[in-house]
Design an enzyme around this catalytic site. Structure first.
Site, short mmCIF file in Angstrom:
data_model
loop_
_atom_site.label_atom_id
_atom_site.label_comp_id
_atom_site.label_asym_id
_atom_site.label_seq_id
_atom_site.Cartn_x
_atom_site.Cartn_y
_atom_site.Cartn_z
N ASP A 91 0.79 18.12 -17.83
CA ASP A 91 0.05 17.67 -16.65
C ASP A 91 -1.43 18.04 -16.74
O ASP A 91 -1.82 18.94 -17.49
CB ASP A 91 0.62 18.34 -15.39
CG ASP A 91 1.99 17.81 -15.01
OD1 ASP A 91 2.54 16.98 -15.76
OD2 ASP A 91 2.50 18.22 -13.95
N TYR A 100 2.35 19.40 -7.47
CA TYR A 100 3.17 20.44 -6.85
C TYR A 100 4.62 19.99 -6.67
O TYR A 100 5.40 20.66 -5.99
CB TYR A 100 2.58 20.88 -5.50
CG TYR A 100 1.09 21.10 -5.54
CD1 TYR A 100 0.54 22.18 -6.22
CD2 TYR A 100 0.22 20.18 -4.94
CE1 TYR A 100 -0.83 22.36 -6.28
CE2 TYR A 100 -1.16 20.35 -5.01
CZ TYR A 100 -1.67 21.45 -5.68
OH TYR A 100 -3.03 21.61 -5.75
N HIS A 103 1.08 22.16 -19.36
CA HIS A 103 -0.24 21.61 -19.04
C HIS A 103 -1.06 21.53 -20.32
O HIS A 103 -0.91 22.40 -21.20
CB HIS A 103 -0.94 22.47 -18.00
CG HIS A 103 -0.19 22.55 -16.69
ND1 HIS A 103 0.91 23.37 -16.53
CD2 HIS A 103 -0.37 21.89 -15.52
CE1 HIS A 103 1.38 23.21 -15.30
NE2 HIS A 103 0.63 22.33 -14.67
#
Length: 231
Positions: free
Chosen positions: A56, A148, A198
């Site tokens: 992400d 989230y 990430h």
């Protein structure tokens, strides 16, 4: 916007017509910690030794190219959920992602909590990111990862998209230490996992390589999330 949405509608209609509407929900984020034993066994049989690495918050101008290089050297395809605001100036990174066979997904334009927005604002966050991805890489992405893990009820029907969450969080964003993040995954990984990482931290890139090497020793294969959702 018209071209992107038209292409996306065609793509999603084809996916949904063949496979039906499915969502990969996080075990904890959406409060669905368990599954029926028979269904769980069927999923395990279907996804034996297959996991999906997902990244992400990119593209990052330094970390993402280094990650792509390492994935290419290892023959691994992953799934990247991109922030629209990070795409301008990094178009060549998206071209490389597409060329290497990675899945490109939508992570909204500016990483806002979609449940804290109006329906129109939430829709606009996703559409802006989709437009940026399409303009940079010519990809009609049908997959969206909400920031989230918070996805407003029925938003996929407004957007005709498939939300993708995760089953295993590496906590790389919190730990910021490669060995610790890798251990978090290696000690918990199970067949069929969608692993959250990430591509905006150097330590996350290092952790990803440790995870790949470690899980391969255990016989795991790395696939993109669409290959898990639609086997």
């Amino acid at each position: 916007m018209k071209d992107w949405k038209t292409g996306l509608l065609i793509l999603c209609a084809a996916l949904l017509a063949v496979f039906g509407k499915k969502m990969y929900l996080a075990r904890t984020a959406m409060g669905q910690a368990g599954a029926e034993p028979e269904a769980a066994e069927a999923d395990a049989d279907r996804d034996v030794r297959r996991v999906a690495l997902t990244f992400d918050d990119g593209p990052h101008p330094v970390c993402t190219p280094r990650l792509l290089k390492g994935l290419r050297e290892r023959g691994v395809c992953a799934s990247f959920f991109l922030l629209g605001q990070n795409i301008k100036g990094n178009e060549t990174i998206l071209e490389q992602m597409r060329g290497d066979g990675h899945l490109i997904g939508n992570h909204t334009f500016s990483h806002k909590d979609l449940t804290a927005l109006t329906e129109e604002e939430a829709e606009r966050e996703v559409i802006r990111a989709g437009n940026a991805i399409y303009e940079a890489a010519g990809v009609y992405t049908a997959f969206v990862r909400p920031p989230y893990g918070r996805w407003p009820e029925d938003l996929e029907f407004r957007l005709t998209m498939i939300p993708v969450l995760w089953t295993l969080d590496s906590r790389d964003w919190e730990l910021r230490e490669a060995e610790a993040a890798a251990e978090e995954v290696l000690k918990q990984a199970e067949p069929g996992d969608v692993i959250l990482m990430h591509d905006c931290y150097e330590t996350s890139v290092d952790a990803a390589f440790l995870i790949i090497d470690g899980l391969r020793e255990e016989g795991y294969e790395f696939v993109t999330v669409d290959e898990l959702i639609f086997p």
